[in-house]
Design a protein around this motif. Structure first.
Motif, PDB file in Angstrom:
ATOM      1  N   ASP A 259       0.861  -1.172   0.000  1.00  0.00           N
ATOM      2  CA  ASP A 259       0.000   0.000   0.000  1.00  0.00           C
ATOM      3  C   ASP A 259       0.904   1.231   0.000  1.00  0.00           C
ATOM      4  N   LEU A 261       0.688   3.904   1.453  1.00  0.00           N
ATOM      5  CA  LEU A 261       0.820   4.473   2.795  1.00  0.00           C
ATOM      6  C   LEU A 261       2.058   3.951   3.517  1.00  0.00           C
ATOM      7  N   THR A 264       5.053   6.206   2.265  1.00  0.00           N
ATOM      8  CA  THR A 264       5.034   7.571   2.803  1.00  0.00           C
ATOM      9  C   THR A 264       5.154   7.574   4.327  1.00  0.00           C
ATOM     10  N   SER A 265       4.686   6.530   4.989  1.00  0.00           N
ATOM     11  CA  SER A 265       4.819   6.460   6.452  1.00  0.00           C
ATOM     12  C   SER A 265       6.274   6.247   6.852  1.00  0.00           C
ATOM     13  N   ASN A 378      -4.370   4.361  10.219  1.00  0.00           N
ATOM     14  CA  ASN A 378      -3.713   4.068   8.944  1.00  0.00           C
ATOM     15  C   ASN A 378      -3.514   2.573   8.713  1.00  0.00           C
ATOM     16  N   MET A 382      -4.993   0.670   5.505  1.00  0.00           N
ATOM     17  CA  MET A 382      -4.244  -0.188   4.586  1.00  0.00           C
ATOM     18  C   MET A 382      -4.849  -1.581   4.514  1.00  0.00           C
TER      19      MET A 382
END
Length: 910
Positions: A259, A261, A264-265, A378, A382
């Motif tokens: 994912d 995310l 970017t996380s 988050n 995901m």
């Protein structure tokens, strides 16, 4: 005034209770006798285990024994949070599980749970035991979290549940005791005599989708079944020269099944870590292209969590108990995006590394405390995204599909008679070449290129017990698995009850796809036409392919008489009924567990024979049926009754087997030793000095040389790979280890091996150890060479041919007894592996494995794979009355490549 006095009294009582709680826990110096990070000082695991238990006296902690190690030590995880949170750990664990699995939860419920729950952060240390900063920063961090009362620590404790896990107790005991054994600090070193994890040493960080080792199983159970943290932080050493540490974010490529995310996380948490060090005046953090670490590969303690929607963090820091110098690397002194705050050359002390590590831990924990609701939501998002993708048609944008778009466009232009042009511009200034949008739908949305909705593993395949091992690897990794309670039919194919079903509509869909589908590593070069950039580890590893598991991909939604197994519930191979026979039984070599049965039968003194096709025959006796009944029950071994005794039988006997090893420990040898034990073969290690001493045939029937043992004829040392310690002098070692020193040499060792073969011994060589064929002067040659402008034969350059760890489909001679049980085509694990050309008119040499196509890649990256067409990957050669077996591919790779284990097992009987 009364209210103020009452408040002061309560505050006094609170401070007394806090002080009393802290007083129950000694400082590291009070317990160990030195401060963590003091030069020339290391704590061993016995001392550390005792400190874990003393820290457990705090009301901020709960000590959890997560399982036994391979050497039988207790592996501990200390949970740290506020006293109030510690009282409600079950509630917060349940919230973490619900959000991570994202099953049957609405967005509204997820938001509510995210507000109620606490962020869960995993911090470990000591996985690679010679990287001693790891265990010691963990000790210091636990102490600080338990003892500090500053505002930041209290906010962290209120909002975060911290899982502090010891990753390798056995290794810490070995390494610390070894280092501290010498009273002269100048002589203290990390040159340990054996692997710091009993079987696999450094490869304990290569075991987290297979989970062969007990430590991997213990850790994975906490990460993927029990706690499912939103962030996990894996501490390592060592940073790139001229820096202090490498950390997140990491270089490309990242794996396409994640994912977004996740990516970017990692960036966000990495920024918090880097910022913290800069605020505190701690330079030397490098990231992205500043180091080799990427997020492509699955299998590491830091990387497998990516496939579970967890923010996996890795730092590689310098330092150790013996002070060292930060070297001068001029280019690293220029600030850039990878290293914005360079470190200057200086003397570096152990405590500096501890302080950096604690700061990094606090940066992560502070981030988790500030954004705990975001992190919790988050991971839910995901998971929900993954479930949604698994419930509908979805296409993953793999490089091979993008290449297909380009090829289709080029073909279309050619058909239309349009010449391609670059417009004569040197720079695009952001203007990219475009392709008609029709190619997106015709190529990237082709129905046949959809991701699978699920996978069916039939219960009637030839080696179902190995398929069950595969299923258990998924289950240990927190994957949701279903099992058929009755026969069923999908897409016109009938499947028996007991078959397993793994659907992709689940939170950890990335891991499911990664275990079943080919990896498609991009072509990654330093520049166009330049050398390749080596992947951090493997480029392709698809576990179902490695294990030879038969499965069907289903592209449409489907259902049936399926029961969902509880998370973490391991499966057993079906118990087989032993039919009555007056004559005997046949065992198939195509089922790996048959070799367990054969070895148990031979050890019980029962006669076992082999047919010309490689099947095992066991006569029917009361004693043999007792053993067969046990292995049929315990290991799912299928013993087929026969009415008549086969006529083409050769009696078998166990061999006296030696596995080459070296001082410091060979990781490939360790994997083979573990494998031998799993399948009940007896063996002993042999070191180069014993080979040099001769008389080998009197002691052994078979010697196994894993990769890294036999040097190239043109070099003193082979390409061994992995961790290779500095070798001490014999005079510096205890007597019991001196015979482990030495290496295979052309002058002394090779003549003894040749004599061993000529006298009837057998040798198996794997990977680079197939160099033995060249030392023996056999009529074979390197197949991957070309003539240069001087008419000299030289190996193909990297920009023409490069195949890092990948799965290639090879052809097998199914008439060869050495290949008994193998299909005509099967995947092999290939890591820049040797391949051969057998000279014309060669006598006494037989090819066993070869590549018949110019596109053998099945999973990974194979640049220039066309050079492999027609070349030999494995052969057997007669040498005197003995036999050499040369396997270029890694047939026992990390205890994962079950489909090629029998290529070794078949050779281990006489």
């Amino acid at each position: 005034m009364m209210r103020k006095s009452k408040f002061i009294g309560l505050l006094f009582l609170w401070s007394v209770s806090v002080t009393t709680a802290i007083a129950q826990v000694p400082t590291p110096k009070e317990h160990f006798g030195f401060n963590i990070g003091d030069d020339y000082k290391l704590a061993n695991y016995t001392q550390t285990e005792a400190y874990f238990k003393k820290l457990a006296a705090s009301d901020r902690t709960k000590l959890v024994d997560i399982g036994l190690t391979e050497e039988g030590r207790h592996q501990y995880m200390l949970i740290i949070s506020s006293p109030e949170n510690i009282k409600k750990l079950d509630q917060y664990k349940n919230i973490s599980q619900q959000l991570a699995r994202a099953e049957g939860i609405s967005e509204t419920q997820a938001h509510s749970l995210s507000e109620t729950g606490k962020a869960v952060v995993w911090i470990d240390g000591g996985l690679h035991a010679t990287e001693v900063v790891g265990t010691h920063q963990l000790i210091e961090t636990m102490w600080q979290l338990v003892s500090r009362n500053d505002a930041e620590t209290m906010r962290i404790l209120d909002n975060v549940i911290i899982l502090c896990a010891h990753a390798n107790p056995d290794g810490q005991e070995l390494v610390s005791d070894w280092y501290m054994r010498d009273t002269d600090t100048a002589k203290r070193n990390m040159s340990i005599p054996r692997l710091y994890e009993k079987y696999v040493g450094h490869d304990n960080n290569r075991d987290f989708y297979m989970m062969n080792m007990k430590e991997s199983q213990n850790i994975s159970n906490q990460l993927f079944v029990e706690w499912l943290p939103q962030i996990m932080y894996n501490h390592h050493q060592r940073g790139p020269a001229g820096s202090v540490l490498a950390g997140p974010p990491y270089r490309d490529p990242f794996n396409y099944v994640y994912d977004p995310l996740i990516v970017t996380s990692i960036d966000a948490v990495g920024a918090a870590m880097n910022n913290r060090l800069n605020v505190e005046g701690k330079p030397g953090y490098t990231q992205r292209a500043g180091s080799q670490f990427s997020t492509w590969w699955n299998g590491g303690l830091r990387t497998t969590p990516y496939f579970h929607n967890m923010v996996g963090l890795l730092t590689e820091i310098i330092g150790g108990p013996t002070p060292e110098n930060v070297p001068l690397v001029p280019d690293r002194l220029i600030p850039n995006g990878a290293t914005p705050n360079p470190v200057v050359p200086q003397k570096w002390h152990f405590r500096q590394s501890i302080d950096y590590s604690v700061s990094l831990n606090y940066a992560v924990l502070d981030y988790a405390a500030r954004y705990k609701s975001t992190l919790l939501y988050n991971i839910y998002q995901m998971g929900a995204n993954a479930i949604a993708r698994g419930n509908k048609d979805n296409w993953t944008f793999y490089p091979k599909y993008i290449d297909s778009i380009k090829a289709a466009n080029k073909l279309s232009k050619k058909a239309e008679g349009n010449a391609e042009s670059d417009g004569g511009a040197d720079f695009s200034f952001g203007k990219e070449d475009t392709i008609p949008a029709k190619f997106y739908s015709t190529v990237l949305q082709a129905p046949g290129l959809r991701d699978a909705r699920g996978y069916i593993i039939p219960a009637n395949q030839a080696d179902f017990p190995t398929a069950v091992r595969f299923i258990n690897a998924l289950i240990r990794s927190g994957i949701s698995v279903q099992k058929a309670t009755a026969d069923f039919t999908i897409n016109g194919i009938q499947y028996p009850a007991g078959s397993y079903i793994v659907k992709t509509a689940q939170a950890f869909r990335p891991h499911v796809i990664d275990m079943f589908e080919p990896q498609d590593h991009p072509n990654d070069f330093q520049y166009e036409g330049g050398p390749p950039i080596r992947p951090y580890d493997a480029a392709g590893w698809t576990l179902a392919f490695q294990m030879g598991v038969k499965f069907d991909r289903v592209l449409e939604g489907f259902d049936g008489p399926f029961e969902k197994l509880p998370y973490g519930q391991l499966q057993q191979a079906p118990v087989q009924t032993l039919a009555v026979s007056k004559t005997g039984y046949l065992l198939s070599p195509s089922a790996n567990n048959s070799f367990i049965a054969v070895n148990d039968l031979l050890k019980a003194g029962i006669k076992v024979s082999k047919t010309n096709s490689g099947q095992f025959f066991i006569p029917a006796t009361t004693k043999s049926q007792t053993v067969l009944l046990k292995v049929s029950t315990d290991y799912g071994v299928v013993a087929m009754p026969v009415q008549s005794k086969p006529s083409d039988l050769k009696a078998l006997a166990p061999m006296r087997i030696a596995i080459w090893n070296n001082y410091g420990g060979s990781i490939p040898a360790g994997w083979i030793s573990w494998l031998m034990e799993q399948y009940h073969f007896s063996y002993e290690f042999i070191y180069s000095s014993a080979i040099d001493a001769g008389n080998l045939r009197k002691k052994y029937d078979m010697i196994i040389f894993p990769g890294g043992a036999i040097p190239d004829t043109a070099r003193k040392r082979p390409r061994a790979g992995g961790y290779e310690p500095k070798i001490p002098k014999a005079s510096e070692l205890p007597v019991e280890y001196r015979s482990w020193l030495g290496k295979i040499t052309a002058d002394t060792s090779i003549p003894q091996l040749k004599k061993f073969l000529e006298e009837g011994g057998q040798i198996v060589t794997i990977g680079t150890s197939t160099n033995l064929a060249y030392h023996l002067g056999l009529p074979v040659s390197n197949a991957l060479v070309e003539k240069n402008n001087k008419n000299e034969l030289k190996p193909l350059s990297g920009n023409k041919y490069y195949i890092p760890g990948s799965l290639l489909t090879a052809d097998f001679d199914t008439t060869a007894i050495e290949n008994a049980g193998m299909p005509s085509r099967n995947d092999v694990y290939f890591d820049r592996s040797p391949v051969f050309k057998i000279n014309d008119n060669a006598v006494g040499i037989k090819k066993l494995i070869w590549f018949s196509t110019d596109r053998p890649l099945h999973s990974g990256w194979a640049w220039g794979q066309q050079y492999l067409k027609g070349v030999v990957a494995a052969f057997t050669a007669n040498v005197g009355t003995g036999k050499l077996l040369a396997f270029g591919p890694e047939i026992t790779f990390r205890g994962q490549s079950h489909s090629t284990f029998r290529l070794l097992f078949n050779q281990l009987y006489k």
